[in-house]
Design an enzyme around this catalytic site. Structure first.
Site, PDB file in Angstrom:
ATOM      1  N   VAL A  25       0.080  -0.400  10.145  1.00  0.00           N
ATOM      2  CA  VAL A  25       0.401   0.959   9.270  1.00  0.00           C
ATOM      3  C   VAL A  25      -0.268   2.213   8.932  1.00  0.00           C
ATOM      4  CG1 VAL A  25       1.930   1.793   7.270  1.00  0.00           C
ATOM      5  CG2 VAL A  25       2.257  -0.877   8.122  1.00  0.00           C
ATOM      6  N   GLU A  78     -10.246  -7.146   5.825  1.00  0.00           N
ATOM      7  CA  GLU A  78      -9.990  -7.070   4.217  1.00  0.00           C
ATOM      8  C   GLU A  78     -10.659  -7.282   3.530  1.00  0.00           C
ATOM      9  OE1 GLU A  78      -4.566  -5.638   4.296  1.00  0.00           O
ATOM     10  OE2 GLU A  78      -5.482  -7.814   3.544  1.00  0.00           O
ATOM     11  N   LYS A 123       0.666  -1.156  -0.135  1.00  0.00           N
ATOM     12  CA  LYS A 123      -0.194   0.384  -0.280  1.00  0.00           C
ATOM     13  C   LYS A 123       0.874   1.174  -0.400  1.00  0.00           C
ATOM     14  CE  LYS A 123      -3.625  -2.892   2.535  1.00  0.00           C
ATOM     15  NZ  LYS A 123      -3.833  -3.117   3.939  1.00  0.00           N
ATOM     16  N   ARG A 159      -3.491  -7.495  13.876  1.00  0.00           N
ATOM     17  CA  ARG A 159      -2.891  -6.487  14.739  1.00  0.00           C
ATOM     18  C   ARG A 159      -3.062  -5.207  14.273  1.00  0.00           C
ATOM     19  NH1 ARG A 159      -0.437  -8.438   9.671  1.00  0.00           N
ATOM     20  NH2 ARG A 159      -0.949  -6.516   8.174  1.00  0.00           N
ATOM     21  N   ARG A 161       2.277   7.151   2.569  1.00  0.00           N
ATOM     22  CA  ARG A 161       3.845   6.490   3.379  1.00  0.00           C
ATOM     23  C   ARG A 161       5.115   6.511   2.345  1.00  0.00           C
ATOM     24  NH1 ARG A 161       2.171  -0.341   4.415  1.00  0.00           N
ATOM     25  NH2 ARG A 161       0.109   0.297   4.583  1.00  0.00           N
TER      26      ARG A 161
END
Lengths: 160, 460
Positions: free
Chosen positions: B300, B279, B241, B297, B343
């Site tokens: 990001v 997802e 991503k 988890r 990012r």
């Protein structure tokens, strides 16, 4: 620099790395008439601004001078020898079990593969070998102390 | 447990380690960071109350060894370990070692990690919870060509071959027909064996023109679930991503409800504990929604959800693990603001996104209303060659998407990084592109756009 050896960058860097390794918080070392003082994380406790000054007797040291290594001609940092770094994080033990004889003691002449202690990590025992041959100058950590990876555990004088 | 000032052990590095240190301080805890030799002076180490050197620089001898993390956590007197993302975040082994020692793990229970870590079992859980899934079949040994073809046909082409124990988008291969499937299955098996320690593969129907949309969930561990909207993460390069936003644009109410309700059902079925992401792919031709995987988890891209809703998911993870109220409000399916993240990786887009580690002579991020920067570098810091290339996440928040895109474009242009190559030029191209501005691009859009741009540059 009179007739004394000049200070080399290597010597200063070695001093700094000793501080980095957590062995000392401050140190003063005299090379001929040049005195180098280094401290970690704050001003030197016994700091004096002059690079060169009369050498005080230990008794005449300022009361605030609580440095592990006091300044002065007779306080030249002893050769620390070659560090034996912790090969793994864990708890360092000098003997195989409580009450047993230690694997090695100060003053022992050791070979590189001589076990000088063990590190317990999650119930697994990892032997610590000297890594180099020479005389075991002493231990930098106590029996049963938790250590980090790479932390010096002992010092060995290879110059034998 | 040290009730007055709990101790949070950070079992990660990079920007997420800094983020966890900040969250620990925010809840009044002490932060201890486990560092490799290369990371002893990182921003996370500087911000932490204490650091513990857990091992050498190579991740497989430090950050990836559960026993080292557990030992370091014990020595630090930790009450809770936050694993971040990647590394050991979804490894049941770390969670088990810690819980045996009475240390909390800021993540799901080990059995949950097992149930969704294996993709075929994750799929089975999803089916049980009534979540829509893509057609898929496990693949037999590559030697059994006939059976490979039979199963490929049953899934339908084009299809993706994936490692059962894979993750992070790695090791995924596309087969457009039977010949391609037969040609790649042997190599894929060997690669999965090498990368994940298990060569098991499965084939899944590939949607060539699909969006990647995911739902942020937070479970109380007892079946209680909160949903924090959705994110679109369709701007990807080779399954990695690049840009994420919250909420996902251009999703009608019915489909949004299906996404959220499916996720809620899955999380409830698992009795899920803590933050997680479900997802999905949305096929742009058929509008089909299919379950992709669940990430057990913090991810990001969690900041876009935090900014859009005004919540702190990392602090909530820590609070829940400490047995306290995570203090998360109930929210609407659509957040009151729009947040977008880019990012910033230390990679060279002009050279095929080659990692570009090195010393950062200067790093200067923009400041201003609605701007957030999650980073682990300051001027003078180094991007070591041992780890991933994520350097910073630049996040903007605005009242609507056009304003957020404009704010992000300006923020990207005001970001300065000297010393390494970064992905910043990529975002200039994306944020100005009519397709992105219109919203709802597919996961292959970026690759095609970037290749076309390269071709024009070569010819021009």
């Amino acid at each position: 620099m009179s007739d004394a050896e000049p200070v080399t960058w290597d010597q200063i860097l070695r001093l700094v790395s000793l501080l980095d390794d957590g062995e000392l918080t401050e140190a003063s070392i005299r090379f001929g008439d040049v005195t180098v003082e280094v401290s970690k994380g704050g001003p030197l406790t016994g700091s004096r601004p002059e690079a060169s000054r009369p050498v005080p007797s230990p008794a005449a040291s300022p009361a605030g001078a609580s440095a592990p290594v006091a300044a002065g001609a007779d306080a030249v940092l002893p050769s620390p020898g070659t560090p034996v770094p912790a090969p793994i994080i864990g708890v360092f033990y000098r003997a195989s079990s409580p009450g047993a004889d230690p694997f090695a003691v100060e003053g022992d002449d050791v070979d590189a593969d001589r076990t000088i202690g063990i590190i317990e990590m999650m119930k697994m025992m990892n032997p610590v070998t000297a890594g180099v041959s020479g005389r075991l100058l002493g231990f930098a950590v106590a029996d049963g102390q938790a250590v980090e990876f790479g932390q010096p555990l002992a010092y060995i004088d290879e110059a034998l | 447990m040290s009730a007055e000032r709990p101790v949070v052990f950070v079992a990660n590095r990079g920007e997420i380690a800094v983020r966890i240190v900040e969250a620990a301080h925010r809840i009044g805890a002490e932060a201890v960071v486990g560092v490799s030799v290369a990371d002893r002076r990182t921003l996370a180490a500087r911000r932490a109350d204490r650091t513990v050197v857990i091992g050498p620089s190579a991740a497989n001898a430090s950050y990836l060894v559960p026993e080292l993390i557990a030992q370091a956590a014990i020595q630090s007197g930790a009450d809770v370990v936050h694993p971040g993302y990647g590394f050991l975040s979804e490894q049941p082994r770390l969670c088990e070692l810690l819980e045996e020692e009475g240390i909390a793990f800021a993540g799901p229970r080990p059995e949950t990690l097992r149930a969704i870590g294996d993709k075929s079992s994750a799929r089975a859980v999803a089916v049980r919870a009534g979540v829509p899934v893509a057609r898929a079949e496990s693949l037999p040994d590559a030697a059994d060509a006939q059976d490979v073809i039979r199963r490929g046909r049953s899934v339908g082409f084009p299809l993706l071959v994936k490692a059962v124990y894979g993750g992070g988008g790695r090791g995924i291969r596309l087969a457009r027909d039977e010949d391609e499937l037969l040609a790649l299955v042997g190599e894929a098996e060997a690669e999965a064996q090498a990368a994940f320690g298990n060569g098991a593969l499965y084939a899944e129907r590939f949607y060539g023109a699909a969006r990647h949309v995911e739902v942020q969930v937070f479970g109380d561990g007892k079946g209680g679930v909160q949903v924090f909207g959705d994110r679109d993460c369709s701007v990807q390069r080779r399954h990695q991503k690049l840009i994420e936003e919250c909420p996902a644009p251009a999703i009608d109410e019915g489909r949004r409800r299906l996404l959220h309700d499916s996720s809620r059902a899955l999380v409830r079925e698992l009795g899920y504990r803590g933050a997680g992401t479900v997802e999905f792919l949305i096929d742009t031709r058929s509008s089909d929604i299919v379950f992709l995987e669940m990430n057990a988890r913090i991810q990001v891209e969690h900041p876009v959800t935090e900014e859009a809703y005004g919540v702190d998911l990392v602090a909530a993870q820590l609070l829940l693990a400490l047995g306290r109220d995570p203090e998360l409000p109930d929210v609407d399916p659509v957040p009151p603001a729009v947040a977008i993240e880019v990012r910033v990786n230390a990679e060279d887009p002009a050279r095929g996104f080659l990692p570009s580690p090195g010393r950062l002579h200067l790093v200067d991020f923009p400041r201003g209303p609605g701007i957030r920067v999650d980073t682990h570098v300051e001027s003078g810091d180094e991007i070591p060659p041992f780890y991933d290339s994520l350097m910073a996440k630049l996040i903007v928040r605005a009242s609507d998407r056009p304003h957020a895109v404009a704010a992000l474009r300006s923020a990207v242009q005001r970001t300065r990084v000297d010393g390494v190559s970064t992905t910043l030029p990529v975002f200039d191209a994306v944020l100005d592109h009519a397709d992105f501005v219109a919203g709802a691009v597919t996961t292959t859009w970026f690759g095609e756009m970037w290749e076309a741009r390269d071709r024009v540059a070569e010819e021009g």
